[in-house]
Structure formats: C-alpha cells, structure tokens
Design a protein around this motif. Structure first.
Motif, PDB file in Angstrom:
ATOM      1  N   VAL A 182      20.167  -9.021  21.643  1.00 28.52           N
ATOM      2  CA  VAL A 182      21.163  -7.965  21.876  1.00 28.52           C
ATOM      3  C   VAL A 182      22.435  -8.234  21.075  1.00 28.52           C
ATOM      4  CG1 VAL A 182      20.271  -7.279  24.129  1.00 28.52           C
ATOM      5  CG2 VAL A 182      21.929  -9.146  23.977  1.00 28.52           C
ATOM      6  N   ALA A 183      22.674  -9.490  20.720  1.00 28.99           N
ATOM      7  CA  ALA A 183      23.855  -9.824  19.915  1.00 28.99           C
ATOM      8  C   ALA A 183      23.741  -9.282  18.494  1.00 28.99           C
ATOM      9  CB  ALA A 183      24.054 -11.334  19.891  1.00 28.99           C
ATOM     10  N   ASP A 184      22.527  -8.918  18.073  1.00 24.48           N
ATOM     11  CA  ASP A 184      22.303  -8.380  16.727  1.00 24.48           C
ATOM     12  C   ASP A 184      22.429  -6.857  16.679  1.00 24.48           C
ATOM     13  OD1 ASP A 184      21.658 -10.846  15.312  1.00 24.48           O
ATOM     14  OD2 ASP A 184      19.863 -10.896  16.573  1.00 24.48           O
ATOM     15  N   ILE A 185      22.728  -6.232  17.803  1.00 24.60           N
ATOM     16  CA  ILE A 185      22.902  -4.774  17.832  1.00 24.60           C
ATOM     17  C   ILE A 185      24.262  -4.426  17.230  1.00 24.60           C
ATOM     18  CG2 ILE A 185      23.083  -2.721  19.286  1.00 24.60           C
ATOM     19  CD1 ILE A 185      21.295  -4.160  21.327  1.00 24.60           C
ATOM     20  N   VAL A 186      24.252  -3.620  16.180  1.00 28.96           N
ATOM     21  CA  VAL A 186      25.507  -3.204  15.543  1.00 28.96           C
ATOM     22  C   VAL A 186      25.898  -1.782  15.929  1.00 28.96           C
ATOM     23  CG1 VAL A 186      25.316  -4.821  13.636  1.00 28.96           C
ATOM     24  CG2 VAL A 186      24.270  -2.571  13.429  1.00 28.96           C
ATOM     25  N   GLU A 187      24.932  -1.004  16.372  1.00 26.61           N
ATOM     26  CA  GLU A 187      25.216   0.350  16.855  1.00 26.61           C
ATOM     27  C   GLU A 187      24.374   0.633  18.088  1.00 26.61           C
ATOM     28  OE1 GLU A 187      24.877   3.446  13.952  1.00 26.61           O
ATOM     29  OE2 GLU A 187      25.931   2.303  12.399  1.00 26.61           O
ATOM     30  N   ASN A 188      25.039   1.123  19.131  1.00 25.55           N
ATOM     31  CA  ASN A 188      24.356   1.436  20.387  1.00 25.55           C
ATOM     32  C   ASN A 188      24.924   2.754  20.905  1.00 25.55           C
ATOM     33  OD1 ASN A 188      23.039   1.464  22.836  1.00 25.55           O
ATOM     34  ND2 ASN A 188      24.055  -0.350  23.677  1.00 25.55           N
ATOM     35  N   PRO A 189      24.618   3.859  20.217  1.00 24.56           N
ATOM     36  CA  PRO A 189      25.261   5.148  20.523  1.00 24.56           C
ATOM     37  C   PRO A 189      25.023   5.650  21.940  1.00 24.56           C
ATOM     38  CG  PRO A 189      23.386   5.455  19.049  1.00 24.56           C
ATOM     39  CD  PRO A 189      23.645   3.992  19.118  1.00 24.56           C
ATOM     40  N   LYS A 190      23.947   5.231  22.573  1.00 29.97           N
ATOM     41  CA  LYS A 190      23.647   5.667  23.946  1.00 29.97           C
ATOM     42  C   LYS A 190      24.213   4.700  24.994  1.00 29.97           C
ATOM     43  CE  LYS A 190      20.935   9.306  23.141  1.00 29.97           C
ATOM     44  NZ  LYS A 190      21.180  10.656  23.709  1.00 29.97           N
ATOM     45  N   ASN A 191      24.906   3.660  24.518  1.00 32.89           N
ATOM     46  CA  ASN A 191      25.430   2.646  25.442  1.00 32.89           C
ATOM     47  C   ASN A 191      24.335   2.133  26.394  1.00 32.89           C
ATOM     48  OD1 ASN A 191      28.254   2.755  24.588  1.00 32.89           O
ATOM     49  ND2 ASN A 191      28.247   4.811  25.486  1.00 32.89           N
ATOM     50  N   ILE A 192      23.200   1.840  25.821  1.00 32.16           N
ATOM     51  CA  ILE A 192      22.060   1.383  26.605  1.00 32.16           C
ATOM     52  C   ILE A 192      22.409   0.097  27.362  1.00 32.16           C
ATOM     53  CG2 ILE A 192      19.741   0.381  26.425  1.00 32.16           C
ATOM     54  CD1 ILE A 192      19.227   2.317  24.112  1.00 32.16           C
ATOM     55  N   GLN A 193      22.019   0.072  28.634  1.00 28.96           N
ATOM     56  CA  GLN A 193      22.149  -1.127  29.469  1.00 28.96           C
ATOM     57  C   GLN A 193      20.757  -1.753  29.604  1.00 28.96           C
ATOM     58  OE1 GLN A 193      25.422  -1.906  30.523  1.00 28.96           O
ATOM     59  NE2 GLN A 193      25.742  -0.161  29.120  1.00 28.96           N
ATOM     60  N   PHE A 194      20.647  -3.006  29.245  1.00 32.10           N
ATOM     61  CA  PHE A 194      19.339  -3.650  29.225  1.00 32.10           C
ATOM     62  C   PHE A 194      19.070  -4.384  30.541  1.00 32.10           C
ATOM     63  CE2 PHE A 194      20.536  -3.232  24.784  1.00 32.10           C
ATOM     64  CZ  PHE A 194      19.401  -2.638  24.262  1.00 32.10           C
ATOM     65  N   LYS A 195      17.881  -4.165  31.071  1.00 30.26           N
ATOM     66  CA  LYS A 195      17.421  -4.870  32.268  1.00 30.26           C
ATOM     67  C   LYS A 195      16.277  -5.771  31.863  1.00 30.26           C
ATOM     68  CE  LYS A 195      16.192  -4.097  37.116  1.00 30.26           C
ATOM     69  NZ  LYS A 195      16.055  -3.080  38.198  1.00 30.26           N
ATOM     70  N   GLU A 196      16.519  -7.057  31.852  1.00 28.98           N
ATOM     71  CA  GLU A 196      15.528  -8.021  31.390  1.00 28.98           C
ATOM     72  C   GLU A 196      14.647  -8.461  32.561  1.00 28.98           C
ATOM     73  OE1 GLU A 196      18.274 -10.894  29.875  1.00 28.98           O
ATOM     74  OE2 GLU A 196      18.090 -10.146  27.822  1.00 28.98           O
ATOM     75  N   LEU A 197      13.342  -8.284  32.389  1.00 25.52           N
ATOM     76  CA  LEU A 197      12.387  -8.599  33.437  1.00 25.52           C
ATOM     77  C   LEU A 197      11.197  -9.362  32.858  1.00 25.52           C
ATOM     78  CD1 LEU A 197      12.278  -5.118  35.228  1.00 25.52           C
ATOM     79  CD2 LEU A 197      13.427  -7.180  36.078  1.00 25.52           C
ATOM     80  N   ALA A 198      10.507 -10.100  33.716  1.00 18.93           N
ATOM     81  CA  ALA A 198       9.251 -10.728  33.292  1.00 18.93           C
ATOM     82  C   ALA A 198       8.295  -9.631  32.854  1.00 18.93           C
ATOM     83  CB  ALA A 198       8.649 -11.527  34.441  1.00 18.93           C
TER      84      ALA A 198
END
Length: 287
Positions: A182-198
């Motif tokens: 996620v640190a490599d994201i330079v553009e996130n126009p939808k302001n996506i929130q990531f939910k990390e799961l198994a």
C-alpha cells in the motif's frame, strides 16, 4: 566273481543316480527362487510419497494423478490441508515429502521469514485472482471510501494491488511490481480502505465489504465462479508469468524419482484435460 562285480556296479549306479537326483532337486529349487524373485522385487519397488495440498483444486488434481502413478508403482498419499502455513511446515520438518498449494513468490517469502530452504520442482497451474462483489456489484459504482478486502500475506496482497491497478482503481509506482505494498500507491482516487484478511476468510467477508480480491482456489472453495468476478487478472500479464502453483520439496528431494514422476504426470495431458473441463477458467494449466 562276476556276481561280486555286478553287485559293485549296481551299487555305484544307484549312488550316482541319487547324487544326480540331488543336483536336479537343487536346480529345481533354484529355478523356483528365480521365478519368485521378480514378484518380490516388484513389491519392494513400490514407493509411497506423501503430499500436502489445499483441498480445492490441488488435492482434487492430485487425486487424478493417483491411479496414473499407481501404474508406475508409486503410491500417492494426499494430505488435505486448509491453511497456507502447515504444508510448508510439514515439508520442512519431513512429515511431508512435498506440497502443492503455493506459488514461488509466496515460497520465497516463507523461506526468508522462517529460515527454510524449500524449493520448487515444477509449476503445474495458474489460478487467476478475481475481484468479487460484496456490497458493490459494479466496479464503476465503487463509492468513495470503499472497503476492499485483500489477502494479508505480502505476496498475495501485492497481487491484489496489481489487479486493482489493472482496473484503474489505483496507481502504483512504476517499479512496484510483484513486491507492491500500500506504500507504493501513488494515486487512490476512490480513497479505498483496505481490509487485510487471511486468504481463506475473504469469501466469508464479502457481505461486510464493498468488494474483495480473492485467490482462485479460495473462491472455488467458497462456491464462486470466475465468470462471476467483476474483474480477473489478464492471462498474459505479470501475474500469470509469476504466480504458477508449484510442487515444492526440500532440496535433497528435488531429484527424487517418485516426485519427478509426480510432476511429469501433473504436467501431462490427462491432468491438463481434467483441469480444463472442471474449473471453468478458475484454474489454468501451465503446460
């Protein structure tokens, strides 16, 4: 005198005859042992290999290989495992001869984190990642601040980010590649929130998120079909070239004849036909 010579001659003849019969009996016994030898050799030549595998599709594919290997004197024992850690523990500790559930980037990550040296001995198939609908059923309608579920291990999360970038939902650094975070994201126009799961929890999470990026095998286990996905990895993209599912083993078993035979069978026409006719594009043979 003649009678004495006759008696002596008869005695010698009987003695020689008895000796001759003894040799014939021994020869017959030897011949019997020789005839029995191939059966004993054949029995002792049967080999058992124990392979740990995720239930779908890996163990199902191995089940197709079983009778083919049996014809070669190889007994394939399939150990069905639901998680993505136990199969490597089994190989590293020696309770499994090999496993079949992962791709090379995941294996490399596991080796680095656990100090193991497990190696790939052959690539078998590729499982396209898909974006599946939760609360949102059209990617063009993904709301601002949408929650997107992704796998929580490094290699598969990178793969999920690459798929989201493929669909124009975010932009990654040019050199991010298969190690993207996620640190490599330079553009996130939808302001996506990531939910990390198994990975095995992603299908169950669909009701609570807008969309989820799901591994092909876990999508199948959850009753999803690749035709239902809102987007799928391109078969000619970086992912297809990188994320082939492999047979993995310890280095000292890399040249084991039984394991090499297993790889050959899994890469053969019979298994390929099974994969193509069974999984509706969710599993793609690599050979």
């Amino acid at each position: 005198m003649k009678n004495r010579f006759f008696a002596l001659g008869l005695t010698l003849a009987l003695t020689l005859g008895a000796v001759g019969c003894g040799k014939a009996s021994a020869s017959t016994a030897d011949a019997t042992k020789t005839e029995d030898a191939p059966a004993a050799t054949s029995e002792s030549a049967e080999v058992t290999i124990k392979v740990g595998a995720n239930i779908t599709p890996h163990s199902e594919i191995l089940d197709v290989a079983k009778p083919i290997l049996a014809e070669q004197g190889i007994n394939l024992e399939v150990v069905k495992i639901e998680d993505s850690v136990t199969p490597n523990i089994g190989v590293a500790e020696g309770s499994l001869d090999a496993n079949y559930f992962q791709h090379v980037p995941y294996l490399d990550q596991y080796n680095e984190e656990n100090g193991t040296d497990i190696v790939s001995i052959g690539a078998i198939h590729y499982e396209p990642f898909g974006i599946y609908a939760g609360k949102t059923t059209d990617l063009s309608q993904l709301p601002d601040g949408a929650t997107v579920a992704v796998p929580n291990n490094v290699t598969n999360e990178a793969r999920a980010l690459l798929l989201l970038a493929q669909e124009g939902l975010l932009t990654l650094k040019d050199d991010a590649g298969i190690e993207a975070t996620v640190a490599d994201i330079v553009e996130n126009p939808k302001n996506i929130q990531f939910k990390e799961l198994a990975p095995e929890q992603l299908v169950q999470a669909l009701a609570d998120v807008d969309v989820a990026v799901i591994n092909g095998n876990y999508a199948i286990e959850g009753g999803l079909h690749v035709s239902q996905a809102l987007a799928v990895e391109a078969n000619d993209g970086l992912a297809a070239q990188t994320y082939g599912n492999i047979i993995a083993a310890k280095p000292d078993k890399a040249d084991d004849p039984a394991l090499k035979a297993l790889v050959e069978v899994l890469q053969g026409d019979e298994v390929k036909a099974f994969i193509e006719s069974t999984y509706d594009g969710a599993v793609v043979p690599l050979n």
